[in-house]
Design a protein around this motif. Sequence first.
Motif, PDB file in Angstrom:
ATOM      1  N   UNK A 330       0.841  -1.205   0.000  1.00  0.00           N
ATOM      2  CA  UNK A 330       0.000   0.000   0.000  1.00  0.00           C
ATOM      3  C   UNK A 330       0.870   1.247   0.000  1.00  0.00           C
ATOM      4  N   UNK A 331       1.914   1.244   0.807  1.00  0.00           N
ATOM      5  CA  UNK A 331       2.807   2.401   0.895  1.00  0.00           C
ATOM      6  C   UNK A 331       3.453   2.734  -0.454  1.00  0.00           C
ATOM      7  N   UNK A 332       3.793   1.733  -1.211  1.00  0.00           N
ATOM      8  CA  UNK A 332       4.495   1.939  -2.483  1.00  0.00           C
ATOM      9  C   UNK A 332       3.549   2.219  -3.661  1.00  0.00           C
ATOM     10  N   UNK A 333       2.226   2.021  -3.473  1.00  0.00           N
ATOM     11  CA  UNK A 333       1.268   2.194  -4.570  1.00  0.00           C
ATOM     12  C   UNK A 333       0.108   3.098  -4.138  1.00  0.00           C
ATOM     13  N   UNK A 334       0.422   4.135  -3.397  1.00  0.00           N
ATOM     14  CA  UNK A 334      -0.634   4.926  -2.770  1.00  0.00           C
ATOM     15  C   UNK A 334      -1.580   5.580  -3.774  1.00  0.00           C
ATOM     16  N   UNK A 335      -1.061   6.062  -4.887  1.00  0.00           N
ATOM     17  CA  UNK A 335      -1.915   6.759  -5.847  1.00  0.00           C
ATOM     18  C   UNK A 335      -2.713   5.815  -6.731  1.00  0.00           C
ATOM     19  N   UNK A 336      -2.603   4.496  -6.471  1.00  0.00           N
ATOM     20  CA  UNK A 336      -3.309   3.505  -7.286  1.00  0.00           C
ATOM     21  C   UNK A 336      -4.463   2.838  -6.527  1.00  0.00           C
ATOM     22  N   UNK A 337      -4.661   3.221  -5.255  1.00  0.00           N
ATOM     23  CA  UNK A 337      -5.539   2.427  -4.388  1.00  0.00           C
ATOM     24  C   UNK A 337      -6.616   3.253  -3.705  1.00  0.00           C
ATOM     25  N   UNK A 338      -7.743   2.577  -3.413  1.00  0.00           N
ATOM     26  CA  UNK A 338      -8.747   3.039  -2.447  1.00  0.00           C
ATOM     27  C   UNK A 338      -8.813   1.960  -1.374  1.00  0.00           C
ATOM     28  N   UNK A 339      -8.418   2.284  -0.173  1.00  0.00           N
ATOM     29  CA  UNK A 339      -8.322   1.297   0.913  1.00  0.00           C
ATOM     30  C   UNK A 339      -9.454   1.478   1.906  1.00  0.00           C
ATOM     31  N   UNK A 340     -10.259   0.429   2.075  1.00  0.00           N
ATOM     32  CA  UNK A 340     -11.281   0.431   3.129  1.00  0.00           C
ATOM     33  C   UNK A 340     -10.605   0.055   4.436  1.00  0.00           C
ATOM     34  N   UNK A 341     -10.653   0.962   5.417  1.00  0.00           N
ATOM     35  CA  UNK A 341      -9.988   0.737   6.702  1.00  0.00           C
ATOM     36  C   UNK A 341     -10.982   0.949   7.828  1.00  0.00           C
ATOM     37  N   UNK A 342     -11.316  -0.120   8.524  1.00  0.00           N
ATOM     38  CA  UNK A 342     -12.229  -0.031   9.649  1.00  0.00           C
ATOM     39  C   UNK A 342     -11.577   0.735  10.794  1.00  0.00           C
ATOM     40  N   UNK A 343     -12.391   1.475  11.555  1.00  0.00           N
ATOM     41  CA  UNK A 343     -11.865   2.291  12.657  1.00  0.00           C
ATOM     42  C   UNK A 343     -11.025   1.468  13.635  1.00  0.00           C
ATOM     43  N   UNK A 344     -11.443   0.239  13.902  1.00  0.00           N
ATOM     44  CA  UNK A 344     -10.711  -0.595  14.864  1.00  0.00           C
ATOM     45  C   UNK A 344      -9.329  -1.011  14.344  1.00  0.00           C
ATOM     46  N   UNK A 345      -9.071  -0.761  13.067  1.00  0.00           N
ATOM     47  CA  UNK A 345      -7.769  -1.113  12.482  1.00  0.00           C
ATOM     48  C   UNK A 345      -6.945   0.118  12.104  1.00  0.00           C
ATOM     49  N   UNK A 346      -7.230   1.260  12.730  1.00  0.00           N
ATOM     50  CA  UNK A 346      -6.492   2.478  12.408  1.00  0.00           C
ATOM     51  C   UNK A 346      -5.003   2.364  12.705  1.00  0.00           C
ATOM     52  N   UNK A 347      -4.617   1.444  13.562  1.00  0.00           N
ATOM     53  CA  UNK A 347      -3.187   1.265  13.840  1.00  0.00           C
ATOM     54  C   UNK A 347      -2.410   0.846  12.592  1.00  0.00           C
ATOM     55  N   UNK A 348      -3.107   0.328  11.588  1.00  0.00           N
ATOM     56  CA  UNK A 348      -2.439  -0.022  10.329  1.00  0.00           C
ATOM     57  C   UNK A 348      -1.822   1.205   9.654  1.00  0.00           C
ATOM     58  N   UNK A 349      -2.332   2.389   9.974  1.00  0.00           N
ATOM     59  CA  UNK A 349      -1.774   3.616   9.401  1.00  0.00           C
ATOM     60  C   UNK A 349      -0.294   3.771   9.753  1.00  0.00           C
ATOM     61  N   UNK A 350       0.095   3.243  10.905  1.00  0.00           N
ATOM     62  CA  UNK A 350       1.505   3.321  11.332  1.00  0.00           C
ATOM     63  C   UNK A 350       2.394   2.570  10.349  1.00  0.00           C
ATOM     64  N   UNK A 351       1.912   1.415   9.864  1.00  0.00           N
ATOM     65  CA  UNK A 351       2.696   0.614   8.919  1.00  0.00           C
ATOM     66  C   UNK A 351       2.547   1.116   7.479  1.00  0.00           C
ATOM     67  N   UNK A 352       1.361   1.606   7.143  1.00  0.00           N
ATOM     68  CA  UNK A 352       1.105   2.069   5.774  1.00  0.00           C
ATOM     69  C   UNK A 352       1.842   3.370   5.472  1.00  0.00           C
ATOM     70  N   UNK A 353       1.926   4.254   6.462  1.00  0.00           N
ATOM     71  CA  UNK A 353       2.604   5.556   6.332  1.00  0.00           C
ATOM     72  C   UNK A 353       2.040   6.353   5.140  1.00  0.00           C
TER      73      UNK A 353
END
Length: 445
Positions: A330-353
């Motif tokens: 996701x980090x390397x292809x940010x302009x190619x994606x729409x990511x559904x992220x549930x509120x309970x998984x917001x910690x994934x933002x730390x890895x996605x950057x």
Amino acid sequence: MPSLTFFGGVNEIGGNKILLEDRDTKIFLDFGESFSFGKEFFTGYLYPRLRFGLKDYFALNLMPKLPGLYSEEALAYTDLKYTEPEYQAILLSHIHHDHVAHIGFVDEEIPILLGETTLRMLESWETTGRMGFGSHAYYTFRTGDVITIDDIEVEPIHVDHSTPASYGFVIYTSEGAIVYTGDLRMHGPKAEMTEDFIERAKEAEPIALICEGTRVMPEEKRTNMSEREVFEYCNRVIASAKKLVLTCFYPRDVDRMKTFHELAKRNKRKFVVSTKVAHLLETLVNDPGIEVPSPLRDENMLIYVREMNRYFEWEKEFINSSKAIDAEYVNKHQDELILHLDFTNFTELIDIRPEPGSEFIHSMSEPFEEGDIEEEVKNNWLRYFNLRKHQAHASGHCSMEEIFWLVEEISPKLVFPVHTEYAEMFSSCDCEVVVPEKNKGYKLG
């Protein structure tokens, strides 16, 4: 004569538990948990001790203490002795938690009647979640069926709501028809289904209408958008986006999944969903009553796999597929994606950057009140990662004006408002309104 007793859905949103009795037949309409359930006693990680079944629920007067309704296991730690079932069925109008959550306590000998697609979704929910609903005998229906339950006949009729397989019911009793709306709307992609229901309910000339009133309130606090308006608004955001697009919406809102899938196609991006959402969609792919994309086969979809110490058996099909991606992808292809992220998984933002200035589309209802703790935490995450927030949501419920029009169009002898905090406002309708009291029975006829 027939009677109605309201054990939930009174002066609250959701939690419908409505008992209909006619001669020797007793059925429940829905058996859910309201959004405000137990708020006087529980919060965060303080919640009822599930290992004790209904003990805490009964002790705090949170559930109706009715003989012949609950399973032996649910009653094991309570002072209510188990007896043989005294109820013939529970009818579920749709899959949402506030209408189904408590069926796991019900005696498994009592049949559960629900839509065919609802059963598929319930099975997926049970597989991928932590809730158990019990090994009931499930009997499914579709619009056009007529179900006989001893002395009662039930006609399920599709309605449009924020989940597929939502139904209202026309119930034929010894004194005439009783109509139950379930939850419904008139601004969704299948508005004609709600129109079908209203027309059939009107033809039945009901002696009583049990009507939802979620959006009946002194002041409308939420933006009134249709699913088409959500699509158009989000399309403008995505079309101009140069970075990652994230969205947060209810993970069983299939209409919203289809909306973002189409938005991804239109804007030459990939729609990325969690393994849970992927499981739900794959469960529905072969359902003849609904058309959804397959995350495993659709060229416009990918499946996000979180880094975990272990994975569940049901996840392996998705983890091992060519569609599986991780945070680094996701980090390397940010302009190619729409990511559904549930509120309970917001910690994934730390890895996605996500890059600063990425778009975040909040496609759920606005909070009811200022100072909502969850909303405050959500906004802290968005500020920390410098994400641009957009609000775009289509309610699953009719507006107040539509509800009042619906009541007058159906023209029942009595209307019982449920699923609302402002039942008294139904008094503006041109019919007799009974504001139900919890645990009180009402004779009809």
